[in-house]
Design a protein around this motif. Structure first.
Motif, PDB file in Angstrom:
ATOM      1  N   MET A   1       6.969  64.143 -10.066  1.00 13.64           N
ATOM      2  CA  MET A   1       6.605  62.759  -9.774  1.00 13.64           C
ATOM      3  C   MET A   1       5.097  62.618  -9.582  1.00 13.64           C
ATOM      4  O   MET A   1       4.471  63.512  -9.024  1.00 13.64           O
ATOM      5  N   THR A   2       4.529  61.488 -10.030  1.00 12.80           N
ATOM      6  CA  THR A   2       3.094  61.273  -9.877  1.00 12.80           C
ATOM      7  C   THR A   2       2.724  61.184  -8.402  1.00 12.80           C
ATOM      8  O   THR A   2       3.370  60.471  -7.634  1.00 12.80           O
ATOM      9  N   LYS A   3       1.679  61.891  -8.008  1.00 13.99           N
ATOM     10  CA  LYS A   3       1.218  61.828  -6.621  1.00 13.99           C
ATOM     11  C   LYS A   3       0.305  60.625  -6.435  1.00 13.99           C
ATOM     12  O   LYS A   3      -0.385  60.210  -7.377  1.00 13.99           O
TER      13      LYS A   3
ATOM     14  N   LYS B   1      -8.290  61.027 -10.296  1.00 12.12           N
ATOM     15  CA  LYS B   1      -7.691  60.556 -11.556  1.00 12.12           C
ATOM     16  C   LYS B   1      -7.589  61.710 -12.551  1.00 12.12           C
ATOM     17  O   LYS B   1      -6.600  61.844 -13.264  1.00 12.12           O
ATOM     18  N   ARG B   2      -8.644  62.535 -12.606  1.00 12.63           N
ATOM     19  CA  ARG B   2      -8.598  63.695 -13.520  1.00 12.63           C
ATOM     20  C   ARG B   2      -7.453  64.628 -13.155  1.00 12.63           C
ATOM     21  O   ARG B   2      -6.888  65.302 -14.013  1.00 12.63           O
ATOM     22  N   GLU B   3      -7.104  64.660 -11.877  1.00  7.55           N
ATOM     23  CA  GLU B   3      -6.000  65.532 -11.429  1.00  7.55           C
ATOM     24  C   GLU B   3      -4.639  64.866 -11.620  1.00  7.55           C
ATOM     25  O   GLU B   3      -3.617  65.461 -11.273  1.00  7.55           O
ATOM     26  N   GLY B   4      -4.624  63.623 -12.082  1.00  6.72           N
ATOM     27  CA  GLY B   4      -3.344  62.967 -12.401  1.00  6.72           C
ATOM     28  C   GLY B   4      -2.779  62.086 -11.304  1.00  6.72           C
ATOM     29  O   GLY B   4      -1.634  61.625 -11.407  1.00  6.72           O
ATOM     30  N   PHE B   5      -3.553  61.833 -10.247  1.00  7.27           N
ATOM     31  CA  PHE B   5      -3.068  60.976  -9.154  1.00  7.27           C
ATOM     32  C   PHE B   5      -3.029  59.503  -9.577  1.00  7.27           C
ATOM     33  O   PHE B   5      -3.823  59.065 -10.404  1.00  7.27           O
ATOM     34  N   TRP B   6      -2.105  58.754  -8.957  1.00  9.29           N
ATOM     35  CA  TRP B   6      -2.204  57.297  -8.943  1.00  9.29           C
ATOM     36  C   TRP B   6      -3.070  56.975  -7.727  1.00  9.29           C
ATOM     37  O   TRP B   6      -2.782  57.423  -6.617  1.00  9.29           O
ATOM     38  N   VAL B   7      -4.160  56.206  -7.944  1.00  9.95           N
ATOM     39  CA  VAL B   7      -5.130  56.025  -6.867  1.00  9.95           C
ATOM     40  C   VAL B   7      -5.295  54.536  -6.502  1.00  9.95           C
ATOM     41  O   VAL B   7      -5.516  53.695  -7.373  1.00  9.95           O
ATOM     42  N   ARG B   8      -5.194  54.276  -5.201  1.00 10.79           N
ATOM     43  CA  ARG B   8      -5.585  52.963  -4.678  1.00 10.79           C
ATOM     44  C   ARG B   8      -6.923  53.110  -3.974  1.00 10.79           C
ATOM     45  O   ARG B   8      -7.095  53.997  -3.148  1.00 10.79           O
ATOM     46  N   GLY B   9      -7.864  52.231  -4.329  1.00 14.54           N
ATOM     47  CA  GLY B   9      -9.161  52.223  -3.644  1.00 14.54           C
ATOM     48  C   GLY B   9      -9.289  50.945  -2.849  1.00 14.54           C
ATOM     49  O   GLY B   9      -8.703  49.914  -3.198  1.00 14.54           O
ATOM     50  N   VAL B  10     -10.069  51.013  -1.768  1.00 15.08           N
ATOM     51  CA  VAL B  10     -10.361  49.799  -1.005  1.00 15.08           C
ATOM     52  C   VAL B  10     -11.804  49.874  -0.530  1.00 15.08           C
ATOM     53  O   VAL B  10     -12.302  50.947  -0.191  1.00 15.08           O
ATOM     54  N   ASP B  11     -12.463  48.726  -0.571  1.00 16.90           N
ATOM     55  CA  ASP B  11     -13.868  48.660  -0.143  1.00 16.90           C
ATOM     56  C   ASP B  11     -14.261  47.193  -0.052  1.00 16.90           C
ATOM     57  O   ASP B  11     -13.538  46.309  -0.535  1.00 16.90           O
ATOM     58  N   LEU B  12     -15.406  46.959   0.575  1.00 18.54           N
ATOM     59  CA  LEU B  12     -15.961  45.600   0.598  1.00 18.54           C
ATOM     60  C   LEU B  12     -16.455  45.198  -0.780  1.00 18.54           C
ATOM     61  O   LEU B  12     -16.632  44.017  -1.069  1.00 18.54           O
TER      62      LEU B  12
ATOM     63  N   ARG C   1       2.434  51.470   2.252  1.00 20.02           N
ATOM     64  CA  ARG C   1       3.332  52.548   1.798  1.00 20.02           C
ATOM     65  C   ARG C   1       2.772  53.868   2.278  1.00 20.02           C
ATOM     66  O   ARG C   1       1.673  53.909   2.832  1.00 20.02           O
ATOM     67  N   ARG C   2       3.485  54.931   2.004  1.00 17.38           N
ATOM     68  CA  ARG C   2       2.943  56.264   2.314  1.00 17.38           C
ATOM     69  C   ARG C   2       2.251  56.803   1.067  1.00 17.38           C
ATOM     70  O   ARG C   2       2.703  56.575  -0.053  1.00 17.38           O
ATOM     71  N   PHE C   3       1.143  57.485   1.284  1.00 17.60           N
ATOM     72  CA  PHE C   3       0.394  58.111   0.192  1.00 17.60           C
ATOM     73  C   PHE C   3       0.462  59.621   0.364  1.00 17.60           C
ATOM     74  O   PHE C   3       0.538  60.116   1.491  1.00 17.60           O
ATOM     75  N   ASP C   4       0.392  60.333  -0.759  1.00 21.28           N
ATOM     76  CA  ASP C   4       0.400  61.800  -0.654  1.00 21.28           C
ATOM     77  C   ASP C   4      -0.900  62.313  -0.051  1.00 21.28           C
ATOM     78  O   ASP C   4      -0.898  63.305   0.679  1.00 21.28           O
TER      79      ASP C   4
ATOM     80  N   THR D   1       2.077  58.370   8.076  1.00 24.12           N
ATOM     81  CA  THR D   1       1.197  59.256   7.304  1.00 24.12           C
ATOM     82  C   THR D   1       0.928  60.491   8.152  1.00 24.12           C
ATOM     83  O   THR D   1       0.665  60.378   9.343  1.00 24.12           O
ATOM     84  N   LYS D   2       0.986  61.648   7.524  1.00 22.73           N
ATOM     85  CA  LYS D   2       0.815  62.874   8.304  1.00 22.73           C
ATOM     86  C   LYS D   2      -0.631  63.367   8.300  1.00 22.73           C
ATOM     87  O   LYS D   2      -1.087  63.983   9.250  1.00 22.73           O
ATOM     88  N   ARG D   3      -1.344  63.107   7.186  1.00 15.85           N
ATOM     89  CA  ARG D   3      -2.669  63.734   7.067  1.00 15.85           C
ATOM     90  C   ARG D   3      -3.695  62.764   6.488  1.00 15.85           C
ATOM     91  O   ARG D   3      -3.465  62.157   5.450  1.00 15.85           O
ATOM     92  N   VAL D   4      -4.828  62.667   7.179  1.00 16.51           N
ATOM     93  CA  VAL D   4      -5.942  61.847   6.706  1.00 16.51           C
ATOM     94  C   VAL D   4      -7.188  62.717   6.699  1.00 16.51           C
ATOM     95  O   VAL D   4      -7.449  63.435   7.672  1.00 16.51           O
ATOM     96  N   PHE D   5      -7.955  62.631   5.620  1.00 13.15           N
ATOM     97  CA  PHE D   5      -9.254  63.297   5.588  1.00 13.15           C
ATOM     98  C   PHE D   5     -10.286  62.345   6.166  1.00 13.15           C
ATOM     99  O   PHE D   5     -10.362  61.184   5.762  1.00 13.15           O
ATOM    100  N   TYR D   6     -11.126  62.835   7.084  1.00 13.90           N
ATOM    101  CA  TYR D   6     -12.176  62.002   7.666  1.00 13.90           C
ATOM    102  C   TYR D   6     -13.553  62.637   7.430  1.00 13.90           C
ATOM    103  O   TYR D   6     -13.760  63.826   7.690  1.00 13.90           O
ATOM    104  N   SER D   7     -14.490  61.813   6.974  1.00 19.33           N
ATOM    105  CA  SER D   7     -15.850  62.278   6.675  1.00 19.33           C
ATOM    106  C   SER D   7     -16.765  62.037   7.854  1.00 19.33           C
ATOM    107  O   SER D   7     -17.298  60.950   8.032  1.00 19.33           O
TER     108      SER D   7
END
Ligand code: NAD
Ligand code: GDD
Length: 324
Positions: free
Chosen positions: A1-3, A23-34, A64-67, A111-117
């Motif tokens: 299944m697509t991640k 995207k190169r890795e095959g993910f379906w990606v949602r972006g959000v920004d101003l 929804r939940r994201f991978d 959601t179990k895991r979030v990356f934070y910068s």
């Protein structure tokens, strides 16, 4: 299944590059920004323009939940933005509100895991006074004494993500980025960092001319190329290590050396006019022992190689601006 992946701050410099990689890795990606990315079309499948300080927008984005989830949205900029003192209240309010809202909504969506910068700006100023020997070991964070409100907000927010790990069963990941640069980064307007600013100034100068440099130029930094930043981000997110960990280069140079490198790449003889300006710490360098130990990886690309690609891109923007 697509991640699936969610990238908050997908209209920004690092976020837009991260979207491309996912995207190169095959993910379906949602972006959000101003805003949409400034220099290229977004490659996200779904891009929401929205303000993450607004809880209703967070509800809409996190429906929804994201991978994989990457939280990069922040009110940020280089020394000319974060060290003047003029933007302190906005930086603290905007970025803390984003993190409080986004993380809590993600937790409630299970959601179990979030990356934070986070940022190297959270390290204590007292360990970064000697330009030749700064200490940015992860364990040196306390007693806390960041030299900017931007750094204090980062420290607060990295603690927030880790508190959700302890109290809410999450497994968030925290990276401390050290000055990231590359093509499609902010290069003018006041928020640009030293590599882009120097590339712009050199591109606009004729051989034999001088450019203005803030401070005496002996202050030191290390700069990490964007592709390695994205690589480190993905590796940390997918690892069993929560951090906080430095994601940065350990090729430390003075700002004068940075100018000389860019001038050499441009093939120009450039003189430096040192003027007063916002300076930040005297010295900073990424300590890469922990990332190597925990992830078996560390950034390795030379500064020169990254600057060659960056100078070429900035020079093109300068020429395009001149033509319009
Ligand atoms: P950037 O400014 O290009 O990207 C941040 C994005 O967040 C911007 O596109 C901005 O519009 C967006 N944003 C700001 N407020 C928002 C809001 N209320 N709602 C939605 N979006 C909002 O910066 P970047 O260089 O891509 O940095 C990404 C992250 O990495 C930031 O958290 C930054 O603090 C951190 N960081 C970057 C560096 C670096 O050298 N670039 C160093 C340390 C840490
Ligand atoms: N931006 C900029 N522009 N900096 C200049 C210039 C110029 O024209 N001339 C000299 N400098 C000097 C600054 O005074 C500072 O001492 C040094 O170059 C580095 O400046 P920046 O690249 O703007 O920022 P920084 O390294 O102090 O902080 C950046 O890195 C952090 C992570 O390491 C910022 O981008 C932070 O937001 C980031 O978190």
């Amino acid at each position: 299944m697509t991640k699936s992946a969610l990238v908050c701050g997908a209209g920004g410099f690092i976020g837009s590059h991260l979207v491309k990689r996912l995207k190169r890795e095959g993910f379906w990606v949602r972006g959000v920004d101003l805003k949409f990315p400034e220099f290229a079309e977004t490659e996200a499948d779904d891009f929401l323009i929205g303000d993450l300080r607004n809880q209703a927008v967070c509800d809409q984005v996190i429906d929804r939940r994201f991978d994989e989830v990457y939280q990069l949205a922040a009110d940020m900029g280089g020394a000319g933005y974060i060290f003047t003192g003029l933007n302190d209240a906005d930086i603290m309010h905007n970025s803390a509100t984003i993190n409080l809202n986004v993380l809590d909504r993600l937790h409630k969506r299970n959601t179990k895991r979030v990356f934070y910068s986070s940022s190297a700006c959270m390290y204590p100023a007292y360990n970064q006074e000697d330009p030749d020997n700064p200490n940015c070991e992860e364990s040196s964070a306390y007693p806390a004494a960041p030299d900017s409100e931007y750094g204090w907000e980062k420290l607060f927010s990295e603690r927030l993500y880790l508190a959700y790990n302890r109290n809410h069963g999450m497994s968030n990941r925290v990276a401390r980025y050290h000055n990231i640069f590359g093509p499609e980064g902010t290069w003018t307007g006041g928020k640009e960092k030293a590599p882009a600013a120097v590339c712009r100034k050199v591109a606009m100068a004729k051989s034999g001319e001088e450019i203005e440099i803030w401070g005496d130029g002996t202050q030191t930094r290390s700069f990490l190329y964007i592709d390695e930043c994205v690589e480190g981000t993905l590796r940390l997110t997918r690892s069993d290590f929560e951090g906080p960990v430095n994601v940065g280069s350990d090729e430390m140079v003075s700002i004068n050396q940075l100018v000389d490198l860019v001038a050499d790449i441009a093939g120009k003889d450039i003189r430096k006019n040192h003027i007063p300006g916002p300076l930040g710490v005297r010295g900073r360098n990424s300590d890469n022992r922990l990332i190597e130990q925990r992830l078996g990886w560390r950034p390795s690309q030379s500064l020169r190689k990254g600057l060659e690609a960056t100078y070429e891109w900035v020079e093109r923007q300068v020429k395009r601006n001149d033509a319009s």
